[in-house]
Structure formats: C-alpha cells, structure tokens
Write a protein that holds these residues in place. Structure first.
Motif, PDB file in Angstrom:
ATOM      1  N   ALA A 479       0.821  -1.222   0.000  1.00  0.00           N
ATOM      2  CA  ALA A 479       0.000   0.000   0.000  1.00  0.00           C
ATOM      3  C   ALA A 479       0.850   1.266   0.000  1.00  0.00           C
ATOM      4  N   ARG A 480       2.145   1.135   0.297  1.00  0.00           N
ATOM      5  CA  ARG A 480       3.010   2.317   0.270  1.00  0.00           C
ATOM      6  C   ARG A 480       3.175   2.868  -1.140  1.00  0.00           C
ATOM      7  N   ALA A 481       2.812   2.073  -2.144  1.00  0.00           N
ATOM      8  CA  ALA A 481       2.877   2.551  -3.528  1.00  0.00           C
ATOM      9  C   ALA A 481       1.713   3.478  -3.872  1.00  0.00           C
ATOM     10  N   LEU A 482       0.707   3.527  -2.994  1.00  0.00           N
ATOM     11  CA  LEU A 482      -0.453   4.391  -3.234  1.00  0.00           C
ATOM     12  C   LEU A 482      -0.143   5.819  -2.811  1.00  0.00           C
ATOM     13  N   PRO A 483      -0.917   6.804  -3.285  1.00  0.00           N
ATOM     14  CA  PRO A 483      -0.675   8.205  -2.906  1.00  0.00           C
ATOM     15  C   PRO A 483      -0.737   8.399  -1.397  1.00  0.00           C
ATOM     16  N   ALA A 484       0.137   9.259  -0.895  1.00  0.00           N
ATOM     17  CA  ALA A 484       0.179   9.581   0.528  1.00  0.00           C
ATOM     18  C   ALA A 484      -0.274  11.021   0.723  1.00  0.00           C
ATOM     19  N   ASP A 485      -0.288  11.473   1.979  1.00  0.00           N
ATOM     20  CA  ASP A 485      -0.710  12.841   2.283  1.00  0.00           C
ATOM     21  C   ASP A 485       0.058  13.853   1.436  1.00  0.00           C
ATOM     22  N   GLU A 486      -0.656  14.900   1.020  1.00  0.00           N
ATOM     23  CA  GLU A 486      -0.113  15.985   0.192  1.00  0.00           C
ATOM     24  C   GLU A 486       0.312  15.498  -1.191  1.00  0.00           C
ATOM     25  N   TRP A 487      -0.344  14.437  -1.654  1.00  0.00           N
ATOM     26  CA  TRP A 487      -0.021  13.906  -2.985  1.00  0.00           C
ATOM     27  C   TRP A 487      -0.276  14.932  -4.086  1.00  0.00           C
ATOM     28  N   LEU A 488      -1.361  15.723  -3.936  1.00  0.00           N
ATOM     29  CA  LEU A 488      -1.691  16.668  -4.996  1.00  0.00           C
ATOM     30  C   LEU A 488      -0.647  17.784  -5.094  1.00  0.00           C
ATOM     31  N   LYS A 489      -0.126  18.236  -3.954  1.00  0.00           N
ATOM     32  CA  LYS A 489       0.921  19.265  -3.975  1.00  0.00           C
ATOM     33  C   LYS A 489       2.156  18.758  -4.715  1.00  0.00           C
ATOM     34  N   ARG A 490       2.516  17.515  -4.472  1.00  0.00           N
ATOM     35  CA  ARG A 490       3.697  16.963  -5.131  1.00  0.00           C
ATOM     36  C   ARG A 490       3.496  16.854  -6.631  1.00  0.00           C
ATOM     37  N   ILE A 491       2.295  16.465  -7.035  1.00  0.00           N
ATOM     38  CA  ILE A 491       2.042  16.320  -8.470  1.00  0.00           C
ATOM     39  C   ILE A 491       2.056  17.681  -9.156  1.00  0.00           C
ATOM     40  N   VAL A 492       1.427  18.678  -8.553  1.00  0.00           N
ATOM     41  CA  VAL A 492       1.417  20.020  -9.135  1.00  0.00           C
ATOM     42  C   VAL A 492       2.843  20.566  -9.235  1.00  0.00           C
ATOM     43  N   ALA A 493       3.678  20.213  -8.252  1.00  0.00           N
ATOM     44  CA  ALA A 493       5.077  20.664  -8.271  1.00  0.00           C
ATOM     45  C   ALA A 493       5.959  19.777  -9.155  1.00  0.00           C
ATOM     46  N   ASP A 494       5.341  18.814  -9.843  1.00  0.00           N
ATOM     47  CA  ASP A 494       6.052  17.883 -10.718  1.00  0.00           C
ATOM     48  C   ASP A 494       7.068  17.061  -9.927  1.00  0.00           C
ATOM     49  N   GLU A 495       6.653  16.628  -8.717  1.00  0.00           N
ATOM     50  CA  GLU A 495       7.508  15.789  -7.876  1.00  0.00           C
ATOM     51  C   GLU A 495       6.732  14.589  -7.362  1.00  0.00           C
TER      52      GLU A 495
END
Length: 910
Positions: A479-495
């Motif tokens: 399950a660690r492969a699933l999105p974690a907290d603040e996943w959307l911030k990381r994606i918007v930051a291209d990280e």
C-alpha cells in the motif's frame, strides 16, 4: 441568574440590521452590529447566516438554534423567526424590526423549559450541560442553576441506548396471490372512508398488485413500468398491495427512492399502515448507507478529546440528539439539518463511518449500533424504505444475501438510470487511492483520530494465523505505492512519489495538454478528455501502476482466504463477537478487492483495445480554478445492463414508477432507461394521467426578450417576476456561477419589498433546511440547481411560480457525447431535455387547488420540446413585460383560493 431580557439581540437580513438593547430596537450599521457582538454576548438566530448578511462569516454569539438543539434534540424546527415563534407559541413578528424582541422572548421561553417538570428531554441534560460548561459554550452560564442536579447518576447515552437482539433467519415468504377485492379494501383503509374516490388510483393499485404474483419464469421478474401523473396518489396506490402481500406472505417489500424527501414522506405515510408509532417502527424500517448513520465509536472518541473547540461542542449536541433519535440517521433523519451548518468547517462527517473502517463486533458499542439495529430490523419488517444506491450496492457486492430484495418498488423510477450509472462506475483517482492506503495502513506520522489499519483491526487473526499475519504485513508494504498525504501538492510541483502518483501526474499532463487545444484550460472548472491514443509516458505510467496494484491485490486476496479458513476452523478465541468481526472484515475486504480489480481492468485499457461496453476518460477536478482531484474514470455505456443482471433478474417482482417515467418519450425510452429491455420478456406497462386541470390552473410562458449571457437582464427578470408573484417562486439554474450572480443582484431589492430570498450554494444551510423554510413562508423564494428540479414537494400557495433561466441543455461531457452517439444523436438529447422540463414543471401543481405559472427565460426554446408539458397546458411566447402581467394575474387568482394563509401579513423567514 442572567435575565434574557437584559441580553442584546441582533437580527440581520438583506432588508436591514436591527439591534435591541435596553428595551429599545434600532436600525444599525454593519460595523456597529459586528462591534457589539464582539463586545458582549448577543442573541442571534443562525449565526452563520447572520454573519453572512453582515459580511463577517466569523460572527459568534448566543445562537438560539444551538440552545434549541440542546433543549429539544430530535425535534423539528423551521430555523426562522416565524418558525421559532410558532414552535414556542409566541406572537409572530409583524415586521423585521420586531424580530430582536422575539429572540429575547424565545430565549426566556426556552430557558424556562429547563425548570419545567414537562421537559421531556431532561434525561442527560445536566451531564451534558457540565461538559458544555467545560468547553466554554456561550450558553452554559445561562443554563447554570436552571437544570436541577439529578439525585442519582444519570443514565446517559451509551448506557441508555437499547441493545438490538439477534433473531433467527426469517423463513422464505409464503406463495400467495392477492385478490383484487382485498387490494381495493386495503386502499380504502389507507385513504380513509370519506376520501374522494379516485379511479386512477384504484387502477394503479390493481396494476401494482400484479408484481406480487408468483414468478413464472427464471431470470424474469413480474415487472411493471407505471407512469402515474402527479395527483394519482401512487404512494398509497403501491403501499396498498405491498402491505397486503407482506402481511399475507410474511415477507418484506423494499421501496426504493432517489431523494431523501420522498423517504421522509414514505416514513410519515407508514402511520396510515400502522397508526401506533411503536408498531410502525417495527413494521416499517428506513435503510440507508452506513455513511448516513452516527458511529457511536467515533462519537465516543470525539467526546473523550478527539474533537476540540467548536467541533467538541457539536459532538456534545449530537450526543444529546443520539439519546432521543428514532434511528441515528444524521443525513435526512431527525437530526436538524441546520445543526452541522452552525459549526461551519467543523462538520459532522467525522462522526459517521465514511471510510468503511467499522470493526463490527470488536466495537464496545456493537450491540447498540444504529447501523446494525437498522439492518436487523429490516430483516423482519413488512416494508423497508431504502434508496436506489443501497439496493444496487447490496446486490452488486453480494451483501446480506439472506435478505436480498425480492419484491421491489422503485419510486422516482426516472432516476434509476442515473443511480445505476453512479453505482456501477469506477474511478481510479487520487482521493480514492489515498483512502485505500489509509484503510490498509491506518494512521501515519502525526495523524490523529480513530483510524485503524488492517493490522490493528485484525490483530488477533495475525497472532493466531501466521499466514494471515504475513498477508497483512505484505498488504501494508504494498500500500506504500499508493498516494500519501499531500499527494496533490507533489504532483502540481512535478515531484510525484511512487507509481500511482506518477500515473496521476501523467493523467494531469495529458488533460491539460488536450484541454489547452480546445481553449478550455483557463475556464476554472473541471477538465476532461477522452482516453484515446495515449502517449508513451501515460502508457508506461499505467503499466507501472498496474504492477503496484497487482502487488497489493495478491496479499489482500490471500488474506481473504485465510479469514475464511479461520471461520471454518473455529478456534477457541472465535466466539460470537469475534466471528461477527471477522465476517465483517471479509465483506469489507471483498469490496476493496473488487475495487482494485476494477482499477486493474481500467489500466489494462490504456494502450490496449477499447471496450465498446464502457466509456473511459481522464479528468482533473477543479472548483473555481482550484484542483482537488485527478483520475481515470470508467462508466458503462448502458448502466442498465449491470442493473438488470444484479438487481432485476434475481427479483421476484419489480415495480418501476414515476410521474415522468417515459421521460418525454415513449415506452421504449422507459424500457431502455430502466433495464427492462435487458429482460427476456420485458415488462408490462401501465399509464394514468394526472387528474389535475392543467389548462385551467397553469400556464407556460416563454420569455423572448432576455438576451443569453446578459446577467443584468437575467437578474432584472427574476426580480420582477418574483415581485409580480409576491414571492412563492422556485428559480432553477444550470450553473452555480449564474445563480450566485443573480442572487447578489436581487436579494436586497426583494428584501426591501418584504420578499425573503434564499439560495443554494449561497446561504450556509443544507438543501433540506432551505426547502423547509421555503415551504413555511408563502412570501419566500428559493434559487437552486438541479437538486431542486424534482426533489421539492411544496404544495399550496408557497410555490406558485417556477422560473428556469433557460433550456436545461446537457453538459457536453465525454460520457454524454458517447451516449448521445449511441442513442440516436439529437433525439437522445431531446428525450433528456423533455424529461428535465417535465420534472421541473411537476413542482408547480401538487394539489388540485394549486395554481401557478412556469416561466422559461429563453427565446431559443425549441417547439419540439414543448411536448414535455401536460396536454392542453397554455403555452405562450411573449415579452417579459407581458409575462409580468400574466404572472401577477395568476398569483392573484391563486391567492384568492388561499386567502386563509394571510398573504398580506408579513411573515419573515430571513
């Protein structure tokens, strides 16, 4: 003790602001009102709404609605000055300037109740008051000394609630055939001996009785499609044979609705079947999804420090309600709909089980659980009132097989297609994926709350069964492969971190690239694009995500097998409570396995051949430009196929009924939208026209001189029409942005005329409360969106004008485009539009004596869609000035037949 008359009282509306101090009421400026409430405790009614009127959303004070919720939990109240006055038997205010004085009088009356021996909700009041005093609830000092200290320790909530009892499985229903005379006799019993004879209702009841015949063919229920116009009396029409069959066959009939309003109406109608409320409570049960009910374990956590600040006060008031509620339903039940909205961001959702983390028999409150009590009560009930989603989900997931619905009445059947579309769809999104991670892993880092992962919920299984314990650990690692907290911030930051976040980043990039080509990227609303011809980056990301999800699915599958093996082995520690908990975990695990399996099927589509049975697309969900989710979506092209397979074919008898079942088309349209065309022998049909005199009592006015997109002209039209009708107007919009713009322009103007205006997505109240206020005040008007198009039942003079901003065209989504192509192009669109128009028109005339106008502010209204309205209804194209004259005349004629309502008397609902 503090004298309520010494407290200042404030009332604010679009019409002005009034403050009462030292026995004097005066109109004041916003700044003065805000400053005064900050300086000293001030009486208010609905603080969030008052704060919105003042432009100060953080306004606080002595809110009488909170006091009412403490003193009279689970008791209905229309949250307006008029509603408060009537509930307390106080004089109604003659003008808005009289409202502050009413607030003082109402406070005195409510506080006097605390010292009265007639206070029926006294139990637990002293204990709750002490807890609220520690939380610094503003009302606590006024309660001090008014609630007598109990001589003995109070039986409070968790010790007071009754326990449910386990009953043996109910035998299969007897095979019976209803006699026509018996059905008519039961109908007459329900309607009353002095009720006017309605041939249409009798014919409807006789037709509905046919679904209770013994089934003759496999995979083919006795199925009836019944379109019964408004006023036929279809509710009692199907309750008559349903209750008769339930009594004779000793079986259960499920009545499924789409809206909570109809559920409440059916619950009230049950008293006609069983006049004794205690008997009715056992024989008629309302069922909803788990997320609707109060979770006692979550409440206990909140009361013991899990909540802080205002949220902790809300938890105490909900605990007061929980001790007196009928069924623990927090969404549409007897919890006041306005109560959670008083606490703004500190809502009540954390007090329900929205994550599917119930530990069943492992919970100390399991034997008192509202959800479990409802499920068990429904097994022995004559009538179960549910909703379309619950009926379909139970069938699709194979739950409660012992009481799977066999005789079903789908009321509001025109929504069956939409309900099936939602139930049988799948979405692999960031929000869905992180919830799965939390369900498997539990709290991470500094997370607070009662959330528990698999390891905590199944600790005894892990210690007993080595393979089961290893599967739990493997699932947590995967399950660690699933999105974690603040996943959307990381994606918007291209990280992005991990394969699933990388997939969502690729989805976002594709959506923005393609949306930019169509000029939609800067509109501020959700974006989507068809899942077609994906680029290499998206295909590669999908393959990596699929491998990660497969790594999670394998231990979850193995864990399920181990739990089933434990049930079979029955070790010493597996007592009744532990067995129930393991069985509950098996069901919950099965749901998650099915979800991951559906995600894998969806990912296999990327880069592979398209499946003609499904519509797939990529989406970035946004609100006013702010992203909140990213995902891949899959819907059935025809969702009635799984509906027919999972729900209809296994049933013995099914009635699908509505006032607009054909949706502005023919019976072929009704069959295709209900799933009947997927049955071997189709369905029988019944039709009864409304008995109302639509040509005499209604009119359709198409206003031709309002330019599309002209907000100023649109606002002026709404204001003038509402003024002409003297209120009583339901305004329907297809876009929230336009609704807000119109409301902002006209609310003050109407308030100066003594015409209160309310609006969805503007006023800080739930939709049910807004409808209650609208129904209660004949001079009030309500603006809303699609949710009000057919979820409103306001008979009488309170609703005499319906105004639509334009033709309710379908939003041009990927899904709609695919279904339009498969359904016949523009003819498919026309059927949908006619159905929406018919549903909206159906709000206008609810009783034979009702009268009103239906106005469409669109010169582009095609004539081919006018068949949506009842035959003979006058339809005219005219200017706004001419429409004003017609609406005014119709309103005066309607007022003459409702003179007893006191239309000219001021009845403020602000």
């Amino acid at each position: 003790m503090i004298d309520p008359a010494a407290l200042p009282a404030l009332h604010a509306s679009h019409g002005g602001i009034w403050l009462r101090e030292a026995d004097r009421t005066a109109a004041v400026a916003k700044g003065t009102a805000i400053a005064r409430t900050a300086e000293t405790p001030t009486l208010l009614l609905n603080a969030p709404l008052t704060g919105q009127r003042l432009g100060y959303p953080d306004l606080n004070g002595l809110d009488l609605l909170e006091l009412w919720a403490f003193i009279h939990p689970a008791r209905f109240l229309v949250p307006t000055p008029k509603g408060l006055a009537e509930a307390l038997d106080l004089p109604r205010p003659a003008s808005e300037s009289d409202i502050p004085e009413l607030l003082q009088a109402a406070t005195a009356a409510l506080l006097a109740t605390l010292e009265s021996s007639a206070w029926t909700e006294r139990e637990g009041g002293w204990t709750a008051a002490q807890a609220l005093h520690r939380l610094r609830w503003p009302w606590a000092p006024l309660l001090a000394g008014r609630i007598a200290t109990p001589k003995e320790a109070e039986r409070w909530l968790f010790s007071k609630l009754p326990e449910w009892e386990e009953n043996p499985p109910r035998p299969a229903p007897r095979t019976v055939t209803l006699q026509p005379d018996a059905v008519v006799a039961r109908l007459e019993q329900l309607t009353g001996a002095e009720a006017e004879a309605r041939p249409g209702q009798r014919a409807y009841a006789a037709a509905a009785a046919e679904i209770f015949r013994p089934r003759a063919h496999r995979d083919q229920p006795n199925m009836l499609l019944a379109e019964a116009g408004t006023g036929i009396g279809k509710t009692l029409g199907y309750l008559a044979p349903a209750s008769l069959w339930a009594g004779e066959a000793q079986g259960t009939v499920w009545i499924s609705t789409y809206t909570k309003a109809l559920q409440r109406q059916l619950d009230r109608e049950s008293l006609r079947l069983f006049p004794d409320p205690a008997v009715a409570a056992k024989r008629v049960v309302v069922r909803k999804g788990r997320e609707n009910y109060l979770c006692l374990l979550n409440l206990e956590d909140a009361l013991q420090g899990g909540f802080a600040g205002r949220a902790a006060i809300l938890a105490q008031l909900v605990a007061r309600w929980a001790a007196f509620t009928k069924d623990g339903d927090m969404i549409g039940g007897d919890l006041p709909g306005w109560l959670p909205t008083l606490f703004r961001r500190n809502g009540s959702t954390a007090l329900t089980d929205r994550r599917g983390e119930c530990i069943y028999a492992g919970c100390p409150h399991y034997r008192k659980c509202f959800i479990e009590r409802s499920a068990r009560a429904s097994a022995d009930a004559d009538i179960v009132i549910a909703n379309h989603a619950l009926v379909m989900i139970n069938a699709a997931r194979g739950r409660e097989t012992g009481q799977a619905p066999q005789r079903i009445v789908f009321d509001e059947g025109h929504h069956l297609f939409d309900a099936a579309d939602s139930t049988f769809s799948v979405a692999l999104s960031g929000q869905e994926a992180i919830e799965l991670r939390r369900w498997v892993m539990g709290p991470e880092g500094n997370a607070r709350g009662r959330r528990r992962g698999l390891a905590a919920r199944l600790s005894d299984l892990a210690s007993y069964d080595e393979q089961g314990g290893e599967a739990i650990r493997a699932a947590a690692e995967a399950a660690r492969a699933l999105p974690a907290d603040e996943w959307l911030k990381r994606i918007v930051a291209d990280e992005p971190f991990g394969p699933v976040e990388q997939l969502l980043a690729a989805v976002r990039g594709t959506v923005y690239a393609r949306a930019a080509d169509t000029g939609e990227a800067d509109a501020g609303y959700g974006l989507e694009t068809e899942l077609a011809e994906p680029d290499g980056a998206l295909v590669e990301a999908a393959q990596e995500a699929a491998r990660a999800l497969d790594n999670l699915l394998r231990p979850l599958t193995h864990l399920g097998k181990r739990m089933e093996a434990v049930i079979e082995e029955a070790p010493d520690w597996l007592d009744g409570a532990a067995r129930a908990r393991v069985e509950g975990a098996i069901a919950s695990l099965g749901w998650r396995r099915d979800l991951v399996t559906a995600w894998l099927a969806l990912l296999a589509r990327i880069g592979g051949p398209a499946d003609p049975d499904f519509v797939d697309w990529l989406a970035v969900e946004r609100i006013e430009g702010r992203e909140f989710d990213i995902g891949i979506h899959r819907h059935w092209l025809d969702p009635t196929r799984p509906l027919a397979q999972a729900v209809l074919k296994p049933a013995q008898g099914v009635l699908i009924t509505s006032a607009t079942l054909k949706g502005g088309g023919d019976w072929d349209n009704a069959a295709s939208r209900s799933g009947a065309n997927h049955l071997p022998r189709g369905a029988e049909q019944f039709e009864a026209n409304s008995p109302f005199d639509y040509p005499e009592r209604s009119e359709v006015l198409i206003v031709t001189d309002i330019k599309r997109g002209d907000i100023a002209a649109l606002s002026g039209a709404y204001a003038r029409l509402i003024e002409a009708a003297g209120g009583g107007t339901l305004g329907l919009f297809t876009a929230i942005r336009r609704l807000r713009a119109v409301h902002a322009r006209i609310a003050d103007r109407l308030a100066r005329a003594g015409l209160p205006l309310y609006a969805q997505h503007v006023d800080p109240m739930d939709t049910g409360t807004l409808i209650d206020i609208f129904r209660d005040d004949p001079r009030a008007s309500l603006l809303g969106t699609d949710a009000l198009r057919d979820g409103v039942d306001v008979p009488g003079h309170s609703l005499r004008l319906v105004v639509m901003e334009g033709v309710p065209w379908s939003k041009p989504t990927v899904l709609h485009a695919a279904r339009k192509l498969a359904g016949g192009g523009s003819a498919y669109d026309d059927r949908l539009i006619r159905a929406r128009m018919a549903q909206a028109f159906g709000r206008l005339i609810r009783r034979a004596e009702d009268r009103g106008s239906f106005v469409i502010l669109s010169a582009a209204m095609p004539s081919r869609l006018l068949s949506a309205f009842p035959p003979g209804t006058p339809i005219r194209r005219l200017t706004l000035d001419e429409a004003i004259i017609s609406v005014s005349g119709q309103s005066r004629a309607g007022h003459g037949s409702h003179a007893a309502l006191g239309h000219q008397q001021f009845e403020s609902g602000t």
